[in-house]
Scaffold this active site. Structure first.
Site, PDB file in Angstrom:
ATOM      1  N   PHE A  44       1.047  -1.241  -0.005  1.00 52.20           N
ATOM      2  CA  PHE A  44       0.168  -0.184   0.013  1.00 52.20           C
ATOM      3  C   PHE A  44       1.009   1.243  -0.019  1.00 52.20           C
ATOM      4  O   PHE A  44       2.195   1.069   0.234  1.00 52.20           O
ATOM      5  CB  PHE A  44      -0.971   0.049   1.233  1.00 52.20           C
ATOM      6  CG  PHE A  44      -2.373   0.180   0.918  1.00 52.20           C
ATOM      7  CD1 PHE A  44      -3.101   1.375   1.431  1.00 52.20           C
ATOM      8  CD2 PHE A  44      -3.010  -0.832   0.234  1.00 52.20           C
ATOM      9  CE1 PHE A  44      -4.369   1.563   0.851  1.00 52.20           C
ATOM     10  CE2 PHE A  44      -4.467  -0.501  -0.442  1.00 52.20           C
ATOM     11  CZ  PHE A  44      -5.250   0.401   0.290  1.00 52.20           C
ATOM     12  N   LEU A 104     -14.514   6.477  -5.518  1.00 59.36           N
ATOM     13  CA  LEU A 104     -13.192   6.226  -5.030  1.00 59.36           C
ATOM     14  C   LEU A 104     -12.717   4.914  -5.618  1.00 59.36           C
ATOM     15  O   LEU A 104     -13.395   3.900  -5.820  1.00 59.36           O
ATOM     16  CB  LEU A 104     -13.020   6.033  -3.636  1.00 59.36           C
ATOM     17  CG  LEU A 104     -11.841   5.282  -3.326  1.00 59.36           C
ATOM     18  CD1 LEU A 104     -10.846   6.447  -3.178  1.00 59.36           C
ATOM     19  CD2 LEU A 104     -11.810   4.934  -1.533  1.00 59.36           C
ATOM     20  N   HIS A 158      -7.552  12.510  -2.794  1.00 58.54           N
ATOM     21  CA  HIS A 158      -7.066  10.978  -3.320  1.00 58.54           C
ATOM     22  C   HIS A 158      -6.758  10.903  -4.628  1.00 58.54           C
ATOM     23  O   HIS A 158      -7.374  11.486  -5.452  1.00 58.54           O
ATOM     24  CB  HIS A 158      -8.258   9.909  -2.975  1.00 58.54           C
ATOM     25  CG  HIS A 158      -7.928   8.501  -2.786  1.00 58.54           C
ATOM     26  ND1 HIS A 158      -7.531   7.688  -4.073  1.00 58.54           N
ATOM     27  CD2 HIS A 158      -7.737   7.613  -1.803  1.00 58.54           C
ATOM     28  CE1 HIS A 158      -7.372   6.798  -3.748  1.00 58.54           C
ATOM     29  NE2 HIS A 158      -7.390   6.541  -2.655  1.00 58.54           N
ATOM     30  N   GLU A 168      -6.982   2.646  -3.441  1.00 59.67           N
ATOM     31  CA  GLU A 168      -5.495   2.400  -3.569  1.00 59.67           C
ATOM     32  C   GLU A 168      -4.952   1.199  -3.989  1.00 59.67           C
ATOM     33  O   GLU A 168      -3.822   0.697  -4.172  1.00 59.67           O
ATOM     34  CB  GLU A 168      -4.858   2.912  -2.363  1.00 59.67           C
ATOM     35  CG  GLU A 168      -3.115   3.076  -2.433  1.00 59.67           C
ATOM     36  CD  GLU A 168      -2.851   4.171  -1.406  1.00 59.67           C
ATOM     37  OE1 GLU A 168      -3.111   5.319  -1.545  1.00 59.67           O
ATOM     38  OE2 GLU A 168      -2.236   3.819  -0.367  1.00 59.67           O
ATOM     39  N   GLN A 174      -6.876  15.797   2.538  1.00 61.24           N
ATOM     40  CA  GLN A 174      -6.515  14.734   1.459  1.00 61.24           C
ATOM     41  C   GLN A 174      -7.177  14.524   0.234  1.00 61.24           C
ATOM     42  O   GLN A 174      -8.512  14.369   0.316  1.00 61.24           O
ATOM     43  CB  GLN A 174      -6.298  13.312   2.302  1.00 61.24           C
ATOM     44  CG  GLN A 174      -5.638  12.523   1.296  1.00 61.24           C
ATOM     45  CD  GLN A 174      -5.181  11.206   1.787  1.00 61.24           C
ATOM     46  OE1 GLN A 174      -6.088  10.312   2.094  1.00 61.24           O
ATOM     47  NE2 GLN A 174      -4.088  11.188   2.367  1.00 61.24           N
ATOM     48  N   ARG A 188       0.265   9.646  -0.708  1.00 61.63           N
ATOM     49  CA  ARG A 188      -1.239  10.257  -1.506  1.00 61.63           C
ATOM     50  C   ARG A 188      -1.099  11.808  -1.793  1.00 61.63           C
ATOM     51  O   ARG A 188      -1.458  11.986  -3.023  1.00 61.63           O
ATOM     52  CB  ARG A 188      -2.410   9.866  -0.548  1.00 61.63           C
ATOM     53  CG  ARG A 188      -2.629   8.594  -0.674  1.00 61.63           C
ATOM     54  CD  ARG A 188      -4.134   8.517  -0.050  1.00 61.63           C
ATOM     55  NE  ARG A 188      -4.579   7.182   0.203  1.00 61.63           N
ATOM     56  CZ  ARG A 188      -5.602   6.626   0.741  1.00 61.63           C
ATOM     57  NH1 ARG A 188      -6.266   7.569   1.482  1.00 61.63           N
ATOM     58  NH2 ARG A 188      -6.013   5.310   0.582  1.00 61.63           N
ATOM     59  N   ARG A 193      -2.572  11.502   5.431  1.00 60.95           N
ATOM     60  CA  ARG A 193      -2.837  10.114   5.946  1.00 60.95           C
ATOM     61  C   ARG A 193      -2.200   8.940   4.850  1.00 60.95           C
ATOM     62  O   ARG A 193      -2.424   9.169   3.724  1.00 60.95           O
ATOM     63  CB  ARG A 193      -4.195  10.003   6.318  1.00 60.95           C
ATOM     64  CG  ARG A 193      -4.497   8.461   6.710  1.00 60.95           C
ATOM     65  CD  ARG A 193      -6.021   8.407   7.061  1.00 60.95           C
ATOM     66  NE  ARG A 193      -6.993   8.529   5.818  1.00 60.95           N
ATOM     67  CZ  ARG A 193      -7.180   7.629   5.108  1.00 60.95           C
ATOM     68  NH1 ARG A 193      -6.539   6.366   5.301  1.00 60.95           N
ATOM     69  NH2 ARG A 193      -8.079   7.758   4.112  1.00 60.95           N
ATOM     70  N   HIS A 245     -11.214  13.595  -0.391  1.00 64.90           N
ATOM     71  CA  HIS A 245     -11.258  12.319   0.239  1.00 64.90           C
ATOM     72  C   HIS A 245     -11.424  12.155   1.748  1.00 64.90           C
ATOM     73  O   HIS A 245     -12.300  11.435   2.106  1.00 64.90           O
ATOM     74  CB  HIS A 245     -10.354  11.280  -0.285  1.00 64.90           C
ATOM     75  CG  HIS A 245     -10.289   9.814   0.202  1.00 64.90           C
ATOM     76  ND1 HIS A 245     -11.616   9.287  -0.132  1.00 64.90           N
ATOM     77  CD2 HIS A 245      -9.439   8.839   0.940  1.00 64.90           C
ATOM     78  CE1 HIS A 245     -11.273   7.990   0.316  1.00 64.90           C
ATOM     79  NE2 HIS A 245     -10.035   7.924   0.871  1.00 64.90           N
TER      80      HIS A 245
END
Lengths: 295, 319, 545
Positions: free
Chosen positions: C99, C224, C214, C227, C212, C258, C357, C322
């Site tokens: 990730f 979305l 995304h 990821e 954030q 991100r 984050r 996001h």
């Protein structure tokens, strides 16, 4: 037009009128039914066997499909449930690995299902192979003035991907097309693609009868003279158990339930006795008198 | 593009509350969904329209409704797919089989009650291991299929048994039950299957496949119910009509290749089941006189042994 | 729900209040996974902590990050014991995937709907525990008594009746505020209710400027695309077919932090190497079978909402709002500066996410700090007298709501919210500058005026969503106020807050949090305070991927 005829179990058992009317209608239309190659075929399992063991059901149906392949003829069914169950098996057997594994069990009998297209219901064959115009030209006794309610039977309308609806969109309202083709009016009612309750007849008769009375009474509210169904199991419930359903709901129903070939047979001018219209639990006199025929 | 919505409204606080239809004409994007249209109505045209919705991407499960008579999620139903060639108004109605609160908002309480009734939590036996339980990815992937359920209630809306019998647990609760029965870490399967073996449980499904077709997440509730029927019979729950029906069917076809309805009924209820036999008598007699009674001697295919052999082979592998 | 479970386990009477059925919560949209460094797999919590701190651009409080990293393993095993059906490796043990922002694979997952799966498991446990859930009850305000939080007033949406829910402690876990921006990946219910209510009650909200964006959201509806796709190996391409991340983050490529990826994409788009304002997510090389097993849900999203099948064609995506790293300021036990008021999850800012984050840390955050606040709150209430507070708050609230209902003539909430969302997305997005942020502030003042005149068509009380959306708009305006205030205040670029007029990080002057509290009567702008960042082991370094 020649087909390997697969009548299913009930057409030869509790609804023999379906069998005889099919033979009569196909003869009249010039559709040749080859009856020996599918003689060795078994019951499709009707969804019930699949409850006990889906793989077993698929194996039996692979065998049925292989018999049709061996005869080098397309298979014709006259029962929504046979059609649906075999169609679902056919869909699962599209997976080459699964099919090969199932074929291992058929090898001993010298049979193998190669994956060719499976059976089609008479209802579809008429629209797709025979042709609507050609069919209409044969109707000498149109059911003018009659209102007929269509009842498809779950297995003939769900799930869509096992019934090739995307490639054959007319299948979705095939029964209504035929009703109009024989000169009658369609009595459209909610529940024409719902369940007749047959599968739960022995398990919860109260619920099963509720379904029968709901649908027959709904059809009557739309002015239906009769109901037509391409599934003998639906027929057993809607016709055979109609008196029981009527008693449970406390209302008279008296809605004649016709098999698809009987509807066609009437329009083709075949005699009602040949179609065994006097062999129903619910009298079909209303239909005959509406057509000015002697019951 | 121009679209029209025909929405069934209901205001519980009206002087005489009753359902009525209201049309809204909208201009929307080519890719717009029915839910987009409803949101546009309540944000810009008529703020009184009540509809549950949240994520707009088929994961929260809020927006179950009937579009053109069919149970769907509003957020995955595109206008272009339901409009029809002449651009006719799209009918939007509340989900079925659930009481009406307001407009498209329905009573979900019964749905939740049934979920609670099947005790939807893992029941492992013994103390938990220090680290994770060891299971296979295959088992977990299998669970992922049924866990994909977002409790949308679309299946509840379409179920033909729930339509006539509110005591049926229904496809959502039964699918959720399967999620635990199929979980190798849950040790209560036999008990669970026993609970589901009663009235309102796995045998009350009429196999109409409406839930399979309606489910927006491909959970296949009916398939899970059928799987539990098989598991219940294997676990020994055979003293009910559903199981004896399946077993009778099995025995008859195994021996003869074909079904014989007369014997199927006899074996399902048991020949010595006097009350049932008395109930069936009038129908049987009528059928007999109309020539609809299947022969008492079994109908066989020419070579029934070929079928018997298949039964034995396939079943033999299970053992 | 995690907090309720740990509070109930600690033997106190706890109730959950939710404006939607619990399984409708937006946590169900989290797709990719949840992070944990498990010692028995040879992983070190220090590595996870460092990745998180670096990912935060050194704004995260390191003591809080240490707690989260240390407790992660136990939380995940705990969830698995409750029935979470995590993917497995060959050995039957939990499997991991890669990730963003992490050097090692430590993201545990359940196909591509980890959030939904965990949410449903928690719900199952809540049902098992018998904890009362007030479903479709909408909180309109917190109740304060003598500087202490003594509960909340909530509307039973079924009847419209307001009830003062007296409680010795309140844990705010109302999620994020995505709807302050337009578009956003967030659900319609993400309106920052809890943040605004705590703000109104006098709590400090921290790091609100850290919003954030995304990297992979669909243009059409902002949905979305997890990821996980990039974690499993998908590429990002510009209109020239180039894997452009090579130029921005040569080591981690598509799996950089991100904010780094979003900035890269935005630059590509701004410099004309885009197709219809988007770049492309390409996963064709992963194969259909893999995609249908691991990325089935997002594949369906691509088909349904972008008309492209991830298995056979690249899907156009772009950065979309996001998540809010900021939130109600709490300590590591979820306690705010108001006795009796706690917060956890996206609503809170501990801070573990700092300026940005990492993916798969949010679900972890909710579980770890959900549990901790449940434990701390339940322990604390045992020694507390009954909550006071006047039941007359019901009447006051009722009058306030009725006044809104009584308004005649005006616009609906919809256009005001859209205008708010658009100005925030224009001026507080990936790249910001003074003029833009000041314009946003001016817009906000305008919108507040418009809000005073917003009319509610639905004059009834039963399931009056019209009224609820209008109240939510009020919360959103409060949230926007704190975001713009924080953004104007931070005169550097750090994490998700990137100023084209002040590029570059300034640790000397800005290694601190900005805490915003509500302006006292008569003051135009909110109060600003600074709180230093807690550093334990890791001195801030230059951040390269």
């Amino acid at each position: 037009m020649k087909y390997a005829f697969y009548p299913g179990c009930v057409a030869r058992g509790a609804t023999p009128e379906l069998y005889t009317s099919t033979i009569a209608v196909c003869e009249k239309l010039g559709i040749e039914l080859e009856t020996t190659s599918m003689e060795a075929a078994s019951c499709t399992g009707s969804g019930v066997l699949q409850e006990k063991n889906q793989r077993l059901g698929d194996t039996l149906n692979a065998r049925n499909l292989a018999l049709g392949e061996r005869a080098e003829l397309p298979i014709m069914t006259i029962c929504s449930t046979c059609q649906g169950v075999m169609g679902q098996a056919e869909k699962r057997l599209e997976d080459a690995d699964y099919r090969a594994s199932v074929n291992e069990d058929l090898a001993e009998e010298g049979l193998q299902y190669k994956g060719n297209p499976g059976p089609r219901h008479l209802l579809w064959i008429l629209l797709e192979d025979y042709g609507l115009e050609k069919l209409k030209a044969q109707f000498i006794r149109p059911l003018t003035g009659l209102k007929i309610a269509p009842f498809y039977g779950c297995y003939l309308v769900r799930p869509e991907d096992a019934l090739a609806f995307e490639d054959n969109p007319d299948r979705k309202n095939s029964l209504e097309i035929i009703i109009e083709a024989v000169g009658a009016e369609v009595a459209d009612f909610p529940g024409k693609t719902a369940c007749c309750g047959f599968p739960i007849l022995t398990i919860n008769q109260t619920n099963s009868m509720k379904m029968v009375s709901n649908h027959t009474l709904a059809a009557k509210r739309e002015g239906a003279t009769a109901m037509v169904t391409p599934c003998p199991l639906c027929h057993l419930n809607l016709d055979g158990y109609q008196p029981t359903a009527s008693k449970q709901v406390g209302q008279p129903i008296d809605l004649p339930i016709l098999h698809l070939p009987q509807l066609l047979g009437l329009a083709l001018g075949i005699e009602p006795e040949v179609l065994r219209l006097n062999k129903h639990i619910v009298e079909t006199d209303k239909v005959l008198s509406a057509m000015a025929l002697t019951p | 593009m121009d679209v029209a919505l025909n929405v069934r409204r209901f205001d519980p606080e009206a002087e005489r509350p009753e359902s009525y239809y209201q049309e809204f004409a909208l201009e929307v994007d080519e890719t717009a969904t029915v839910l987009d249209g409803l949101i546009q109505v309540r944000e810009e045209v008529d703020g009184t329209l009540a509809v549950r919705c949240s994520c707009r991407s088929a994961i929260c499960g809020s927006c179950a409704m009937k579009v053109n008579g069919k149970g769907v999620l509003g957020c995955t139903t595109k206008f272009i797919d339901v409009m029809g060639p002449d651009g006719a108004a799209v009918t939007v109605e509340p989900a079925g089989n659930m009481g009406l609160i307001k407009d498209l908002v329905v009573e979900f309480d019964a749905h939740w009650d049934k979920i609670k009734a099947i005790e939807p939590w893992l029941k492992p036996s013994g103390p938990a291991p220090e680290a994770e339980y060891l299971t296979s990815d295959q088992d977990m992937l299998h669970l992922a299929g049924v866990m994909g359920c977002i409790q949308s209630g679309v299946c509840t809306s379409e179920c033909t048994v729930l339509e006539i019998d509110e005591n049926f647990l229904g496809p959502a609760a039964l699918a959720k039950a399967y999620r635990f029965v199929a979980d190798p870490r849950d040790d209560a399967d036999v008990d669970r299957l026993g609970q589901l073996n009663r009235y309102g449980g796995i045998w009350d499904c009429t196999r109409c496949m409406k839930c399979v077709e309606a489910c927006p997440k491909d959970v296949d509730p009916m398939g899970r119910i059928m799987a539990m029927r098989e598991l219940a019979m294997v676990a020994g729950y055979t003293d009910n009509n559903g199981a004896s029906h399946a077993n009778a069917f099995y025995d008859i076809v195994k021996r003869n290749g074909l079904l014989n309805e007369f014997w199927l009924i006899m074996k399902t209820f048991g020949m010595f089941n006097i009350p049932e036999m008395l109930k069936l008598a009038p129908i049987g007699i009528k059928a007999f006189f109309r020539g609809k009674m299947p022969p008492i001697t079994f109908d066989k295919i020419p070579e029934p042994k070929s079928v018997t052999r298949i039964f034995e082979k396939v079943e033999g592998r299970n053992k | 729900m995690r907090a309720a479970l740990s509070a109930a386990q600690n033997g106190v009477d706890v109730a959950v209040v939710s404006k939607v059925y619990p399984v409708r919560s937006h946590s169900n949209a989290a797709q990719g996974g949840i992070n944990a460094a498990m010692a028995d797999r040879g992983d070190k919590w220090e590595d996870h902590a460092f990745d998180t701190i670096k990912g935060s651009d050194y704004l995260a409080d390191q003591d809080a990050v240490e707690v989260m990293a240390q407790e992660a393993g136990a939380e995940i095993i705990g969830m698995e014991h409750m029935g979470a059906a995590f993917n497995r490796g060959e050995d039957g043990r939990l499997g991991v995937r890669n990730f963003g922002g992490q050097r090692d694979a430590r993201t545990f997952f359940i196909a591509d709907f980890t959030g939904q799966a965990l949410l449903h498991v928690l719900h199952e446990q809540v049902l098992k525990s018998g904890v009362r859930v007030y479903e479709e009850w909408f909180v309109t305000t917190l109740v304060m008594d003598d500087g202490r939080c003594t509960g909340a007033v909530a509307m039973d949406m079924r009847t419209g009746e307001l009830h003062y829910m007296r409680a010795k402690a309140v844990i705010m876990a109302s999620g994020g505020l995505g709807r302050v921006f337009e578009p956003s990946t967030n659900a319609l219910i993400c309106t920052g209710d809890g943040i605004a209510q705590a703000y109104q009650a006098g709590a400090g909200v921290m790091d609100m400027e850290m919003v954030q964006y995304h990297p992979t959201t669909l243009k059409n509806n902002g949905a979305l695309m997890s990821e996980a796709a990039r974690g499993d190996g998908a590429y990002l391409l510009n209109s020239e077919g180039e894997r452009f991340m090579e130029r921005y983050a040569p080591n981690m490529m598509e799996l950089a932090s991100r904010d780094v990826v979003s900035r890269a994409e935005q630059t590509e788009i701004n410099e004309g190497r885009s197709i219809d304002g988007c770049v492309l997510l390409d996963a064709r090389h992963l194969g259909e079978k893999f995609i249908s097993e691991r990325l089935g849900q997002i594949r369906q999203l691509g088909i349904d909402f972008a008309g492209k099948d991830l298995a056979t064609e690249p899907v156009p995506i772009r950065p979309g709002m996001h998540y809010i790293m900021g939130g109600i300021k709490t300590n590591v036990d979820g306690l705010t500066n108001i006795p009796g008021l706690y917060a956890a999850g996206e609503t809170a800012c501990v801070s573990v996410h700092g300026g940005n984050r990492l993916g798969a840390n949010s679900l972890l955050d909710t579980l770890v700090f959900g549990r901790r606040s449940g434990v701390h709150a339940s322990e604390w209430v045992k020694s507390q007298p009954a909550a006071g507070g006047d039941a007359s708050v019901e009447g006051t609230e009722n009058a306030r709501l009725q006044a809104i209902l009584d308004r005649k003539d005006g616009e609906l909430f919809g256009p005001v919210r859209t205008a708010l969302g658009k100005t925030m997305d224009k001026n507080l997005a990936v790249y910001r500058d003074q003029a833009g942020m000041e314009a946003a502030w001016a817009d906000l003042l305008e919108l507040r005026k418009r809000f005073e005149g917003v009319v509610v068509h639905d004059k009834g009380r039963i399931f009056n969503t019209n009224l609820i959306f209008t109240l939510e708009l009020g919360f959103m305006l409060d949230c926007a106020e704190t975001i713009i205030a924080g953004a104007l205040e931070r005169k550097e670029s750090r994490g998700a807050h990137t100023r084209t007029d002040i590029p570059g990080r300034n640790d000397a002057e800005w290694l601190k949090h900005i805490v915003v509290t509500k302006a006292p009567e008569g003051q135009d702008t909110p109060n600003i305070e600074y709180v230093p960042v807690t550093i334990t082991q890791w001195e801030p370094q230059e951040r390269k991927y």
